[in-house]
Structure formats: C-alpha cells, structure tokens
Design an enzyme around this catalytic site. Structure first.
Site: not given
Ligand code: GAL
Length: 824
Positions: A255, A186
């Site tokens: 994600e 990210e």
């Molecule tokens: C994203 C990140 C993850 C985790 C998630 C929130 O921005 O890539 O590693 O932190 O947010 O749980």
C-alpha cells in the site's frame, strides 16, 4: 542496510512456490527471490494499483483497468469484502459489482496480473473493516485472535473465495491472472494487546492460507513476524527503508497511499504527483520489487459500505484516477512516465549488483545497478534535501538534482526521468451542466417517514436493557429506535433534563412525539431539557450509525448506539431516575426502508405533490429527471440537503451530508511537494460541504425518465438539487526543451477549442492560471501551439527550438513551453 544483500542472494535464494501440474497450458509458475518476482521464468518488477470492485460498477471496470494499463501498471489489486458477500450467515451474493471473479477475468483480458487480498479482514475504510455483523453477534466469538469460532468462520469464508477463484481458474498456477494472495491485513500494527494468542493466530493464518494450495505465494502486510511460508510486506507513504523478514523475500510494498480518505466534516486531502513519484523511485532505488498504489482508483462507497465512523461516500483518495474514472492529471501521467523509465530498466533491476555512494554530505545518494548478465547499468540519483543540489559524476556527467527528488539515469549517464520535473499536463475537471442541456428546476414530491408508531413507543421487540446497536440491528439498517415510557405521577407537567450516554454516531431524542434535540459524534453525553406531562410519557430515541468502525485493536468490540446508556431523567431537585433497565421497545430501520420507498417501482410510499415541504426532518423526496447529455460521468449536486441517503432508479448512491462543512481554516493553497508527506499536509475545500456532489454511474441511468429519491433525516431543501457532468475544462502543459508536450481533453469526448496561453522560453508559473511571460519568449509560441492543437482531442508538440523557429542561441539553458488551453 538496504541494498547490500541483493546481488549475493540472488541465485542462492530462488524459492519455487508455484506449480504448473495439471492446470491449463498457459499455467504460470510464480516464484520469487530477493530481487524479482519470477513469472514463468521471467524476472520482473511489479507495478500494481488497487481498484476495489464494489466501489465502481461492472460497466466501469474495463475502462478503469484499461486506464491503469495505459498508465503503465501490470497488475490490479483488490480486497475481498466479506460483509458484502455474506450479509447473512451462509447467504452469499456474488452478483453485479460483487462478482469478483468477473473482475479478475477483466483484469486478465486486459493482459494484467492480479493480487487477491482475501483478508478477510480488509480495513479499507469499509463498513466494519469488511466483517459481517452476524459474525460479531455469535456468542463467545473473539475476532482476529486464537478463537476457534472466529477461526472456523474465517477459514470457511477464505476457503469459499479460494474455491471460487480455483473453479474459475483465476490463479496464475492455473493459467489465471492472480500472482499473489494476502491473508489478514496489517495485524502486526495492532497485535500487541492480543498477547500470546495474537502470535499463535498469525501462525494459524499463515498455515491455514498455505494449506489452501493455490500455487502462488501468500503475503501478509505489516507483519514482521510472518512465518517464512508467507512474504511480509510494507504499507505506508514511504517504504524505501523497509526490509522483509527473510533474506529470500522480495521487498514488496502493498500500500503506497496515493492520497488519503475523507471523513464527513473534514477537508479534502491531496498528495502531490512529485512526492508520490519520489516515494516510488526511492523504493526501487533501494531494491524494491513490487509496489502497489493504494488507491489507483478509489471510487465510491455506495449503499452503506463506508466504514468509520464517519467515512464519506466519496472514496476519491486523490488517486491517479478520480472518483468518476477521469485521469487525475498530472498524477496519472507523471506516474506513467515513471513506470516507463522503471520498466526500461527491469532487466537490470532484477538481476544485478547494487552499490550506493553518497555525495553532498549524504543528501545525494547514487545507487548503481550493474547487470550480472551484461554489465549494463541503471542509476538512481536521489536528493532528500529541501534544496536542489549539483553533483558531479565525473565521466557520467554533471547533474542538478532538484530538492526532494530522484533522477533515473539510463546507462547511468542519461536522465530519463526526475520525480520533481512534471512534464505532463494538468487537467482541471469541473462539474457543470452539459452544453446541450438547459438548466431545469426539478419538480418534487414528498412523503413523510411514517414515525407514528415509534413516536408512540411501539416497536418490534422488547428488552429490559439498552441494547448495543449492532446486536439489535445486525446492521440491516443505520437506524434503530429505542423507546420507553415514563410515568409522571404528579398532576402538573414537570421540567426535567434527559441525559443519554451515547456511543455514536447520530442521536435524535423525542419526548411525546416532539424532537427535543439531536447531536452527533463518536461518544458523548446528550443532555436536553424536556417537559413531562402528567401521566404516561413516551421517550423515543433514534440512533443512526454512519459507518461502523474499521480499524484498531479490538475495533469490532467498540459499542455503537445507546449501548447500555445510561439514559436518565434529572428533575429540578436534582433527583436522577435511571431508565436503563426500563422495558425498552425496539424498532430496527425506517418504515420507509421496510416499504422500499427508495424503489420507484415499489409504490408503497404515499407521495404528495405541490407545496414542497422543506426543512423538515424524516422526509422522503422524489423527482424525475432526464440523464445529462453525452457520455461523461454524471454527478448529482445535493447542495441544500441535510443528511440522508440517495437513490437513482433504486440504486443507492450512498449516504449524503452536504450540510456538514469542513473547518474554514487550514487550506493555505500552498502545497510544498518537498519533505515527508503525511495525511493532512495538503488540504483543500475549507469551509465547504464535505461532499456536495455524488456520483451517479451512467449505468444507473435510462435514456428516458429517471427517478431520484432522497431520504432526508435532519431537514433540507431539495430546490437546488441538479444533475451535472464532470468534464475536463482547462488543460495546462509545462514541458522542458528536449521532450514532447502531450495535451489531451481526456477520453476523446471534447476538443481543444481555445489556446489561452502559450510561451516557449523562460515563462514563470507552474500551474494553470499562473503562467506569465519570462525574460524571453519565442514569437511563434502561440501560433505553433495553435497549429498543432486547435480543434483536436489531443495533440503532441516536440518542444525544441526548431518547432518554434528560433536560433540555437535562443533563451536560457533550460527553456520550457507552457500552454493553457480550453476543452469544449
Ligand atoms: C491501511 C489499511 C487499508 C486502508 C489504509 C488507509 O492501514 O491496510 O485497508 O485502510 O490504511 O486508507
């Protein structure tokens, strides 16, 4: 416009990435185009889930992976956690639950693929985002930018991980499970302030990664300027509108946040099964190829691994598998059914012509995938309105699409799944004493943390400045003592105010050995009255970190501890004395940490029994206990304790802080699945301790006597501490006619011992405890369910009129069966 180019680019964009050169016979080429990940020539959609290996124990891995497989996943994803593996520069640890090679081997044994997110920046609510603190302490280093020192270290670690994976033949190109690898994480979200150097860093990351020659594609998430040698992917609660930056790339969602993480002092976040399923179905409606649940199993931040500041020890995340590895129902089952419906259409989804038509003022969207091979069809029918809508698809039938939902229509004329219709059981998991165990008061011993030296100003090293905490501790401990002396030249005692500008997270201030106050927060100014005696006075400040920051631009540079201060004394005449450049003495860590008081075999603590000391800060407690009966997951209830750290048989359970409660307001009990989800939408646990129960993995326990050791920092009372199990107690089913209701007590450890309620007809209510008879009810509702389920670990009931012996004309159009049962 999503959906428009998939068919056209299908053949033209095939890009061979994998190679099956000299590797084992089972080596698989991983290729892709805009509509499929192609593994050994097979066109696939990928359903993946995150399970972070250090957030559980080795003994739990197989079960978690198996449950992910049963839940319909074909891939497991994990980050690599640099600071766990290389706590000190060039001293590596890949043992126990840090053995990521073994983790991926277990993934492969289960017949699943893997995604390796090396980062090595992880974020992940992990301490310092995964960066080792020694890295921060290298002079002239700048993280995540065009800085040679950083890039060298990042390359060294990345290469180390890649080489270990290669040696174990973990890449699909070598016959292993890993089909994709990620570099960075990210960066696109924060890169603006890094300017041109950030842009060239992105190019370098891609180049360095590709040069590793792993034989499978590399990805970068949230990186719209990722070079074409890597695939850019999406993260978020929804990614249906995301378009990769190259028409050749598949649309990947690394994600999909299945819930959210919890911080100390905050409420419990929840995301509904309906909305999570909706987001996934929308993604595949709009050409999605790979989707990963973050988290599928969240687990526990053991040790001092939680990020921050202030990330709680539980990383449950409201994921499909709960912190202990239990099925979080209905989420797990509702997604399982979705996965089955999607996989049924895999052949069509990955090779077809796609068209979307809108109905009902655009609220309803019908996306038709027509196979390029045989003309077979699969449809997604979605409704983004807050109300249900009827739609007439002519020869394909008439449908009612519930509010905020997606239906999957096999052959475009048969609904196999709707994201808002939950046909699986809900399980209420409780924490309780095992039935075979008798309630027992634990008997405690205690030992004070030896604070004599720091309270007398005696530390390990000195500096004439207020050091930043990471620079002083290398994160070897949460704790750092800052000590100095001040002369009061007068003959009388003097009232002063001690003022400390503090950068976080927990500060205790002592003057001449007495605590004058404590305070916690991000950055604040501490101000408390103190009395200086004539002569020399000792000021001792104890600073405790609660997880190092893990996210944001330049997050690594944020100061911790007293970091420059100033520390001042203000006298009654308002004269300020700045102590910042005094000679400060420092002591890293607690004496009890150095003396391994948490290790029952170390014997360095002088335990005192009888006359239990309660409500006193800086105290160690010890007790012995028998493991709860059975095989269900174990928790320790730390109700009554303040803040500190817990260990069982020397294994860390993580930090505890049960005295800190969540805001009493804002849990209205309603959680509308409709509409965009955001963290903070569906909250529970108002007014209660943020975290009262702490996971004690079964593998930490012996058959005989076990030892629990607590370090209590702020004062607590261990009298009510107890060990419990997590058990599925009440299960509820809610299933429409024409489908099957499956009920299970979760894992075969319990059986259905009572049917509390059963009604086939038009019952009211949708969740456990809320069911009521409607206008009609089949008289055999109860007896049929009882016959099928009583005394069994699991049962399934064909929800049809025949099962309940009623006429064709019985009830309403949409009869359903609701059941509430007890597992013991
Ligand atoms: C994203 C990140 C993850 C985790 C998630 C929130 O921005 O890539 O590693 O932190 O947010 O749980």
């Amino acid at each position: 416009m999503p959906g428009s180019w998939i068919g056209i680019l299908l053949i033209a964009s095939l890009g061979l990435i994998g190679s099956c050169s000299a590797a084992a016979a089972a080596a698989a080429a991983v290729e892709y185009d805009s509509s499929a990940v192609i593994i050994n020539g097979q066109r696939k959609i990928i359903l993946s889930g995150s399970i972070h290996y250090p957030r559980s124990t080795v003994e739990m891995w197989s079960d978690l992976i198996q449950k992910a497989k049963e839940g319909g996943l074909d891939t497991i994803e994990t980050y690599i956690f640099w600071n766990a593996h290389e706590r000190r520069r060039r001293e590596y640890n890949f043992t126990g639950n840090l053995d990521f090679v073994k983790f991926f081997q277990k993934v492969q044994e289960a017949g699943l693929y893997g995604i390796l997110r090396i980062g090595p920046y992880a974020c992940a609510e992990w301490n310092y985002g995964g960066f080792p603190v020694w890295l921060h302490n290298i002079p002239e280093i700048k993280f995540r930018t065009d800085n040679e020192i950083f890039k060298n270290e990042m390359q060294t670690f990345t290469t180390k991980i890649v080489n270990m994976a290669k040696e174990a033949k973990l890449f699909a190109s070598q016959g292993g499970p890993i089909i994709l690898a990620q570099i960075e994480n990210e960066y696109g979200n924060v890169m603006g302030p890094y300017g041109e150097a950030g842009k060239s860093y992105v190019q370098w990351c891609a180049q360095m990664a590709v040069a590793q020659n792993i034989g499978v594609p590399w990805i970068m998430c949230q990186q719209s300027d990722a070079p074409s040698s890597v695939i850019n992917t999406c993260n978020g609660f929804y990614c249906d509108t995301f378009t990769p930056n190259s028409p050749k790339s598949p649309k990947m969602w690394t994600e999909n946040w299945t819930g959210w993480y919890k911080k100390w002092g905050q409420k419990d976040p929840h995301r509904t099964a309906e909305d999570l399923a909706f987001s996934v179905a929308r993604f595949f409606q709009y050409n999605g190829v790979l989707q990963n649940y973050y988290m599928y199993y969240g687990g526990t931040n053991f040790g001092r691994t939680s990020g921050g500041p202030f990330i709680a020890t539980s990383y449950d995340y409201d994921a499909p598998l709960d912190e202990y590895g239990n099925l979080n129902q209905p989420k797990w089952g509702h997604l399982k059914n979705l996965h089955a419906a999607l996989k049924l259409g895999e052949k069509i989804l990955t090779n077809s012509t796609v068209k979307t038509t809108k109905y009902s003022d655009g609220w309803v969207e019908l996306t038709t995938y027509t196979s390029n091979i045989d003309g077979e069809r699969l449809c997604f029918l979605s409704n983004t309105k807050m109300d249900g809508l009827d739609v007439d698809l002519q020869q394909d039938g008439k449908y009612f699409v519930p509010a905020w939902s997606v239906s999957i229509l096999q052959d475009c004329n048969k609904e196999t799944y709707n994201t808002a219709k939950v046909n699986v059981q809900t399980s209420l998991i409780v924490k309780k004493l095992h039935e075979n165990d008798t309630p027992l008061k634990l008997s405690w011993e205690w030992a004070p943390e030896p604070t004599k030296a720091p309270l007398h100003g005696q530390g390990g090293f000195k500096a004439t400045q207020l050091l930043e905490q990471k620079a002083a501790t290398y994160d070897e401990s949460d704790y750092l003592w800052y000590m100095t002396s001040v002369d009061n030249n007068g003959t009388a005692s003097k009232n002063v105010t001690l003022r400390v500008k503090y950068s976080g997270q927990f500060l205790h201030a002592f003057v001449n050995g007495k605590e004058i106050g404590s305070q916690h927060g991000y950055t604040f100014t501490f101000e408390k009255p103190a009395l200086l005696k004539p002569g020399t006075n000792i000021i001792s400040l104890l600073s405790a970190t609660v997880g190092l920051q893990n996210y944001g631009e330049f997050f690594d540079e944020g100061p911790e501890g007293i970091a420059g201060g100033p520390v001042e004394l203000i006298d009654s005449g308002n004269t300020t004395t700045d102590l910042s450049s005094n000679e400060w003495s420092y002591k890293v860590g607690l004496n009890g940490e150095g003396g391994r008081f948490y290790d029952p075999t170390s014997g360095r603590a002088k335990w005192v029994s009888g006359n239990l000391r309660v409500g006193r800060a800086m105290t160690w407690y010890k007790t012995t206990f028998q493991a709860p009966s059975g095989t269900e997951p174990v928790v320790v209830d730390l109700q009554g304790m303040g803040k500190g750290h817990a260990w069982v048989n020397g294994n860390s359970l993580g930090r505890f802080w049960p005295i800190l409660t969540a805001d009493p307001n804002g849990c209205d009990g309603k959680c509308d699945y409709r509409g965009q989800y955001k963290e903070g939408k569906c909250l529970s646990n108002c007014g209660n301790p943020t975290q009262r129960w702490y996971h004690v993995p079964r593998s930490f326990l012996n058959n005989g006597s076990n030892t629990l050791i607590l370090f209590e920092e702020i004062g607590g009372n261990p009298s009510d501490v107890s060990f419990q199990i997590t058990a599925t107690e009440t299960i509820c089913g809610n299933t429409y006619e024409g489908t099957t209701l499956e009920l299970s007590c979760n894992g075969g450890r319990r059986i259905i011992s009572d049917i509390q309620y059963a009604s086939f007809g038009d019952p009211q209510g949708s969740s456990c405890g809320s069911f009521q008879r409607g206008s009609v009810e089949a008289s055999r509702s109860f007896s049929a369910v009882e016959k099928a389920c009583m005394g069994k670990e699991s049962c399934s009931i064909n929800v049809s009129k025949a099962t309940f012996g009623v006429e064709d004309s019985f009830g309403v159009d949409n009869n359903r069966l609701v059941v509430q049962a007890v597992c013991t």
